[in-house]
Enzyme design. Structure first.
Site, mmCIF file in Angstrom:
data_model
loop_
_atom_site.group_PDB
_atom_site.id
_atom_site.type_symbol
_atom_site.label_atom_id
_atom_site.label_comp_id
_atom_site.label_asym_id
_atom_site.label_seq_id
_atom_site.Cartn_x
_atom_site.Cartn_y
_atom_site.Cartn_z
ATOM 1 N N ASP A 63 0.852 -1.203 0.000
ATOM 2 C CA ASP A 63 0.000 0.000 0.000
ATOM 3 C C ASP A 63 0.889 1.255 0.000
ATOM 4 O O ASP A 63 0.845 2.073 0.915
ATOM 5 C CB ASP A 63 -0.941 0.011 1.214
ATOM 6 C CG ASP A 63 -0.193 0.079 2.545
ATOM 7 O OD1 ASP A 63 -0.769 0.631 3.512
ATOM 8 O OD2 ASP A 63 0.973 -0.380 2.635
ATOM 9 N N ASP A 115 6.726 1.234 1.813
ATOM 10 C CA ASP A 115 6.419 0.222 0.790
ATOM 11 C C ASP A 115 7.254 0.474 -0.467
ATOM 12 O O ASP A 115 7.781 -0.456 -1.087
ATOM 13 C CB ASP A 115 4.945 0.283 0.385
ATOM 14 C CG ASP A 115 3.986 0.086 1.522
ATOM 15 O OD1 ASP A 115 3.795 1.046 2.292
ATOM 16 O OD2 ASP A 115 3.446 -1.019 1.662
ATOM 17 N N ASN A 137 -2.429 2.870 3.331
ATOM 18 C CA ASN A 137 -1.877 4.188 3.680
ATOM 19 C C ASN A 137 -2.690 5.315 3.027
ATOM 20 O O ASN A 137 -2.918 6.366 3.631
ATOM 21 C CB ASN A 137 -0.433 4.280 3.207
ATOM 22 C CG ASN A 137 0.526 3.564 4.134
ATOM 23 O OD1 ASN A 137 0.414 3.659 5.352
ATOM 24 N ND2 ASN A 137 1.447 2.811 3.551
ATOM 25 N N THR A 181 2.876 -6.021 2.708
ATOM 26 C CA THR A 181 3.389 -4.928 3.546
ATOM 27 C C THR A 181 2.314 -3.875 3.793
ATOM 28 O O THR A 181 2.611 -2.743 4.176
ATOM 29 C CB THR A 181 4.610 -4.257 2.885
ATOM 30 O OG1 THR A 181 4.207 -3.682 1.626
ATOM 31 C CG2 THR A 181 5.739 -5.241 2.668
ATOM 32 N N PHE A 220 -0.964 -0.387 12.353
ATOM 33 C CA PHE A 220 -1.845 0.112 11.293
ATOM 34 C C PHE A 220 -2.333 -0.987 10.344
ATOM 35 O O PHE A 220 -3.541 -1.093 10.080
ATOM 36 C CB PHE A 220 -1.126 1.209 10.497
ATOM 37 C CG PHE A 220 -1.930 1.772 9.361
ATOM 38 C CD1 PHE A 220 -1.726 1.321 8.058
ATOM 39 C CD2 PHE A 220 -2.905 2.740 9.582
ATOM 40 C CE1 PHE A 220 -2.469 1.839 7.007
ATOM 41 C CE2 PHE A 220 -3.650 3.267 8.533
ATOM 42 C CZ PHE A 220 -3.436 2.813 7.241
ATOM 43 N N ASN A 221 -1.452 -1.779 9.752
ATOM 44 C CA ASN A 221 -1.873 -2.751 8.737
ATOM 45 C C ASN A 221 -2.930 -3.710 9.277
ATOM 46 O O ASN A 221 -3.908 -4.039 8.608
ATOM 47 C CB ASN A 221 -0.677 -3.563 8.224
ATOM 48 C CG ASN A 221 0.217 -2.752 7.312
ATOM 49 O OD1 ASN A 221 -0.212 -1.765 6.714
ATOM 50 N ND2 ASN A 221 1.477 -3.139 7.222
ATOM 51 N N HIS A 279 9.644 0.267 8.114
ATOM 52 C CA HIS A 279 8.893 -0.965 8.373
ATOM 53 C C HIS A 279 9.003 -1.992 7.225
ATOM 54 O O HIS A 279 9.526 -3.082 7.418
ATOM 55 C CB HIS A 279 7.411 -0.652 8.555
ATOM 56 C CG HIS A 279 7.094 0.356 9.603
ATOM 57 N ND1 HIS A 279 7.171 0.113 10.965
ATOM 58 C CD2 HIS A 279 6.676 1.643 9.486
ATOM 59 C CE1 HIS A 279 6.812 1.181 11.633
ATOM 60 N NE2 HIS A 279 6.508 2.124 10.773
ATOM 61 N N ASP A 280 8.494 -1.667 6.078
ATOM 62 C CA ASP A 280 8.250 -2.659 5.032
ATOM 63 C C ASP A 280 9.501 -3.289 4.430
ATOM 64 O O ASP A 280 9.511 -4.488 4.124
ATOM 65 C CB ASP A 280 7.374 -2.042 3.928
ATOM 66 C CG ASP A 280 6.010 -1.661 4.466
ATOM 67 O OD1 ASP A 280 5.390 -0.744 3.903
ATOM 68 O OD2 ASP A 280 5.568 -2.259 5.455
HETATM 69 O O1 RIB Z 1 2.370 0.289 10.706
HETATM 70 C C1 RIB Z 1 3.270 0.464 9.641
HETATM 71 C C2 RIB Z 1 2.729 -0.141 8.386
HETATM 72 O O2 RIB Z 1 1.513 0.503 8.001
HETATM 73 C C3 RIB Z 1 3.658 0.026 7.182
HETATM 74 O O3 RIB Z 1 3.468 -1.044 6.304
HETATM 75 C C4 RIB Z 1 3.181 1.290 6.560
HETATM 76 O O4 RIB Z 1 3.501 1.366 5.164
HETATM 77 C C5 RIB Z 1 1.703 1.157 6.744
HETATM 78 O O5 RIB Z 1 1.201 0.319 5.699
HETATM 79 CA CA CA Z 2 2.830 -0.549 4.018
#
Ligand code: RIB
Ligand code: CA
Length: 336
Positions: free
Chosen positions: A30, A35, A60, A149, A191-192, A265-266
């Site tokens: 996303d 990403d 996102n 991701t 979040f994801n 993160h990703d």
């Molecule tokens: O919490 C972080 C994640 O949520 C990452 O993958 C960021 O790109 C969002 O998608």
């Molecule tokens: Ca992401």
């Protein structure tokens, strides 16, 4: 069968079908700044990864932007023949929650209100869920790794639409959740997982070998000023653009957490596939809250094996951050 001991050097039985040769992967994402860096890292690593396709999901930012940003990342990598597919535009049950506060209105904002130009690449006509299903049904079992991701909607929808794919998936290596780290979108949820907890539940209950790159480990992979400067000094347009994207992206987390940099993160998902020795992991049971208004989207990891719930997920605990950024810089340096 691992019973929860710490896995330090990857000497655990590889999930079924997992080979140590070049891995065939589908990156479901996303974009989103991090990403986009994951896409670049994957495209810059053809010896280790055969990127069969990029599938896009709402997260996102809305799908119309995540799909566009995936095309932009491929063009930035000079990989205009990459196959990019649009997927689900909303979670399975909940309404979509987005993160423009982190990624900007475009989802890939640059400093100073700038954005990348419109992409020239076009999307594939097939729906992302159909691409995932078709790829798994036409490939030998245990040869395809899924790398989500973003919210897990596309992956879960593929499993619901065609259950026969589940046993054919070699492994799912995903960015999401947290075992012991507080949430980043609510006090309890990452979040994801928060965006689509019902999809996450389907994946966690699927029986597919899982590797979770949660906030516990991604908050150790911080883009500090020094690391960002090292990216910029690589010289190519891709690396310079990543440095600029990081300037925008890191501001939110630095302001919010007072960290010395923004968590990348990703790319941890892709780095794991390239060199899993960068990480230590623990095989534990992970489940997800799908009902409580207070803790919706919380991933509950039985870290100390208190329950009799069987381990279902290798959860990343630590990352060799200098090694991670050395790998990322070396690969970004390959791009022009
Ligand atoms: O919490 C972080 C994640 O949520 C990452 O993958 C960021 O790109 C969002 O998608
Ligand atoms: Ca992401």
């Amino acid at each position: 069968m691992i019973t929860g001991e710490r896995v330090t050097d990857g000497q655990f039985p590889l999930p079924r079908g997992r080979s140590v040769s070049r891995k065939k992967v589908i990156l479901d994402c996303d974009p989103g700044h991090d990403d986009a860096v994951a896409i670049l890292l994957a495209l810059a690593s053809p010896d280790e990864l055969e990127l069969l396709g990029i599938t896009c999901v709402a997260g996102n930012v809305p799908l119309a932007l995540t799909q566009k940003n995936a095309l932009l990342a491929c063009e930035l990598a000079g990989a205009r023949r990459t196959r990019v597919f649009a997927g689900c535009s909303r979670p399975m049950v909940r309404q979509l929650v987005t993160a423009e506060a982190v990624h900007g209105q475009s989802g890939l904002d640059l400093p100073g209100g700038k954005t990348l130009p419109e992409p020239g690449m076009k999307l594939e006509p097939m729906h992302a869920v159909d691409f995932i299903i078709d790829t798994l049904l036409t490939s030998p079992p245990g040869t395809i790794t899924l790398c989500p991701t973003g919210p897990l909607t596309n992956i879960a929808m593929a499993m619901v639409r065609e259950p026969a794919i589940v046993e054919r998936i070699a492994e799912i290596v995903f960015m999401g959740g947290a075992a012991i780290t507080p949430g980043n979108v609510t006090p309890a949820a990452e979040f994801n997982i928060y965006v689509d907890p019902h999809a996450a539940a389907i994946i966690l209950q699927s029986g597919v070998p899982l590797v979770m790159m949660g906030l516990d480990v991604t908050h150790q992979a911080l883009v500090t000023e020094k690391r960002k400067a090292a990216m910029r000094e690589l010289g190519g347009r891709a690396a310079r653009t990543v440095a600029d994207l990081m300037t925008f992206y890191c501001a939110y987390d630095i302001d919010r957490y007072g960290m010395e940099g923004g968590p990348l993160h990703d790319p941890c998902v892709i780095a794991y596939l390239i060199d899993e020795s960068l990480f230590t992991l623990k095989h534990v049971n992970v489940e997800v809250e799908t009902a409580s208004p207070l803790t919706l989207g919380e991933t509950v990891a039985d870290w100390w094996m208190i329950t009799d719930r069987l381990p279902n997920c290798l959860v990343a605990e630590t990352v060799d951050a200098p090694g991670f950024f050395a790998l990322l810089s070396e690969r970004l340096g390959r791009l022009r």
